[in-house]
Design an enzyme around this catalytic site. Structure first.
Site, short mmCIF file in Angstrom:
data_model
loop_
_atom_site.label_atom_id
_atom_site.label_comp_id
_atom_site.label_asym_id
_atom_site.label_seq_id
_atom_site.Cartn_x
_atom_site.Cartn_y
_atom_site.Cartn_z
N ARG A 43 26.01 -14.67 -21.22
CA ARG A 43 27.10 -13.96 -21.90
C ARG A 43 28.41 -14.55 -21.40
NH1 ARG A 43 30.28 -9.34 -21.09
NH2 ARG A 43 30.77 -8.20 -22.99
N SER A 114 21.21 -4.35 -29.33
CA SER A 114 21.75 -3.22 -28.57
C SER A 114 21.79 -1.98 -29.45
CB SER A 114 23.17 -3.52 -28.08
OG SER A 114 23.18 -4.57 -27.15
N LYS A 144 32.38 -3.85 -19.31
CA LYS A 144 32.59 -4.08 -20.73
C LYS A 144 33.69 -3.15 -21.21
CE LYS A 144 29.73 -5.04 -24.80
NZ LYS A 144 30.39 -4.33 -25.90
#
Length: 217
Positions: A43, A114, A144
């Site tokens: 990521r 997700s 996040k």
């Protein structure tokens, strides 16, 4: 996919290791792969890396993951996943539509999605070609910035109860070592972590604790 591959799922990019050089970051990931993470999600959000540099980094890490038999999953970039021959790709609800992802790569690599609540879990049941679901955030997380409202353990249980296809699931969001026994009891197949390992002074000892608190299958 095999559920045990989700037990200790590490999600990160070089931005999660701001005190390390790129080479040091790669070395740290290699240590984690050797120490027992069961999957790694690339990521990469470092704005200092060009597109070519990001792909070159992904290729190097993918080769290391292959060498150490750790599944290499690319976050939200199907083209990059295909280019580096990743083991899988993972998308969120606001990324490329999951049906488009499945059309492009189902059968060629692992597909992860997700889900943030029961409604999204229900919707995921109707999509053929999903291999696993990331469920969360379970707890509040600072990693996040645009994370959804935390589910909590009760919300996690409610969401998991809607998994009628019994797809493999991995919990994510603000997970600490003390949470592992309760998460294990909730029925998820594993935990996805970022800061638990990226901020660990000794990743080997933390991974060993994860193994002990979760148990191995």
């Amino acid at each position: 996919m095999k559920k045990e591959l989700l037990q200790r799922y590490f999600v990160a990019g070089s931005q999660n290791f701001p005190d390390l050089t790129l080479a040091e970051y790669e070395d740290r990931l290699a240590v984690m792969m050797q120490s027992g993470i069961t999957a790694y999600q690339f990521r990469e959000k470092n704005p200092a890396l060009s597109t070519d540099e990001k792909q070159a980094l992904a290729m190097r890490l993918r080769e290391k993951a292959r060498e150490l038999a750790v599944p290499f999953i690319v976050d939200d970039d199907v083209a990059l996943a295909i280019a580096v021959e990743a083991d899988g790709v993972h998308v969120g609800q606001d990324d490329m539509p999951i049906t488009d992802v499945v059309t492009q790569v189902a059968g060629q690599m692992i597909v992860g999605l997700s889900v943030r609540n029961k409604a999204e879990m229900v919707a995921a049941q109707s999509v053929m070609g999903i291999d696993y679901l990331g469920v969360g955030p379970v707890f509040a997380t600072a990693t996040k910035a645009d994370a959804a409202t935390p589910l909590g353990l009760d919300g996690l249980t409610t969401t998991l109860n809607a998994n009628t296809k019994q797809l493999p699931t991995v919990a994510i969001g603000g997970i600490t070592l003390k949470d592992l026994p309760a998460l294990r009891q909730s029925g998820v197949d594993g935990v996805a972590v970022i800061s638990l390992l990226s901020e660990a002074p000794d990743v080997r000892s933390v991974i060993n604790e994860m193994k002990a608190k979760w148990g191995t299958l």
